[in-house]
Design a protein around this motif. Structure first.
Motif: not given
Length: 269
Positions: A1-7, A9-15, A21-22
């Motif tokens: 997963m590229n850095p943009g999509w990681q960011a 996914a992180a926003a959605f997983q955290f908030l 699923k990542a």
């Protein structure tokens, strides 16, 4: 997963509690990059809330529809921000010295002030959602409070110091936030607001006029900034900065303020 999509996914997983699923390596740098997508996570929450409000209103009278909408709203965040609201109320309303306030907020147990603050907040939110549903089809502007409340969290992280320095979840992961992070999140919030405005003629907004809707597009961001700034300054003055709990409290308070603004526009303008 590229850095943009990681960011993203992180926003959605955290908030949120959306099933993203990542497998992510949560570093402070990823946490900080993810903040630019907080308005997008808020928009996803707002869109689901709007759809459920419309479906509930089709099946039920406005009051139970409003309560069910609010139940879902809380569930979509896992109560993350409500927890911060309660902890902040316990600390600030204890009227103790700064260090004791911070210790009270760190305690996992909820005190009487936190319970009262939570009950009153949910009652007010339910009443405001009910007011917005009594005119029929939910106003499209219901999408926007979660967008701008989450943008302000990013703005607060970048604008006020951390009360505990680099300690705690917020301090260890968001310490070092800068104005550029807040600026990076702002275009997304503006574009999402513009997209909601573009959907206005297609989806309809019940009894809302174009003048009321136009006023809401402008008033909500301004109210989020003004109300959030006032609250953040007062909390930072008492605590020597902000904490993860106060970010959650700011989110809940701003969402409620923006719902109140929508009700005033609907009934008085």
């Amino acid at each position: 997963m590229n850095p943009g999509w990681q960011a993203v996914a992180a926003a959605f997983q955290f908030l949120t509690r959306f099933p993203v699923k990542a497998e992510l390596d949560y570093t402070p740098e990823l946490f900080r990059r993810s903040t630019r997508h907080y308005p997008l996570a808020g928009a996803a929450i707002g869109a689901v809330v709007w759809c459920v409000a419309a479906a509930a209103l089709y099946l039920l009278p406005p009051l139970p529809a409003a309560v069910l909408t609010l139940v879902l709203w809380v569930a979509l965040t896992g109560g993350l921000h409500l927890d911060g609201w309660m902890d902040t109320a316990d600390g600030l309303l204890s009227y103790r010295p700064r260090e004791q306030m911070l210790e009270i907020m760190k305690d996992s147990r909820v005190g009487a002030m936190g319970v009262m603050a939570c009950v009153l907040l949910l009652l007010l939110k339910a009443a405001l959602v009910y007011s917005l549903l009594t005119e029929g089809w939910p106003p499209l502007m219901l999408l926007l409070p979660p967008v701008w409340s989450r943008w302000f969290m990013v703005h607060a992280m970048a604008s006020w110091p951390m009360a505990r320095g680099n300690k705690g979840l917020a301090g260890s992961n968001f310490n070092g936030m800068e104005k550029r992070h807040s600026a990076a999140a702002l275009p997304g919030a503006i574009l999402l607001t513009a997209a909601a405005a573009g959907l206005f003629p297609l989806l309809g907004v019940g009894e809302w006029t174009y003048g009321q809707a136009g006023l809401a597009w402008v008033a909500l961001p301004l109210a989020a900034w003004a109300g959030g700034t006032w609250a953040a300054r007062r909390m930072a003055r008492k605590l020597g900065g902000l904490t993860g709990d106060t970010y959650g409290a700011l989110n809940e308070g701003i969402e409620t303020l923006l719902l109140l603004v929508l009700v005033i526009i609907q009934y008085r303008l």
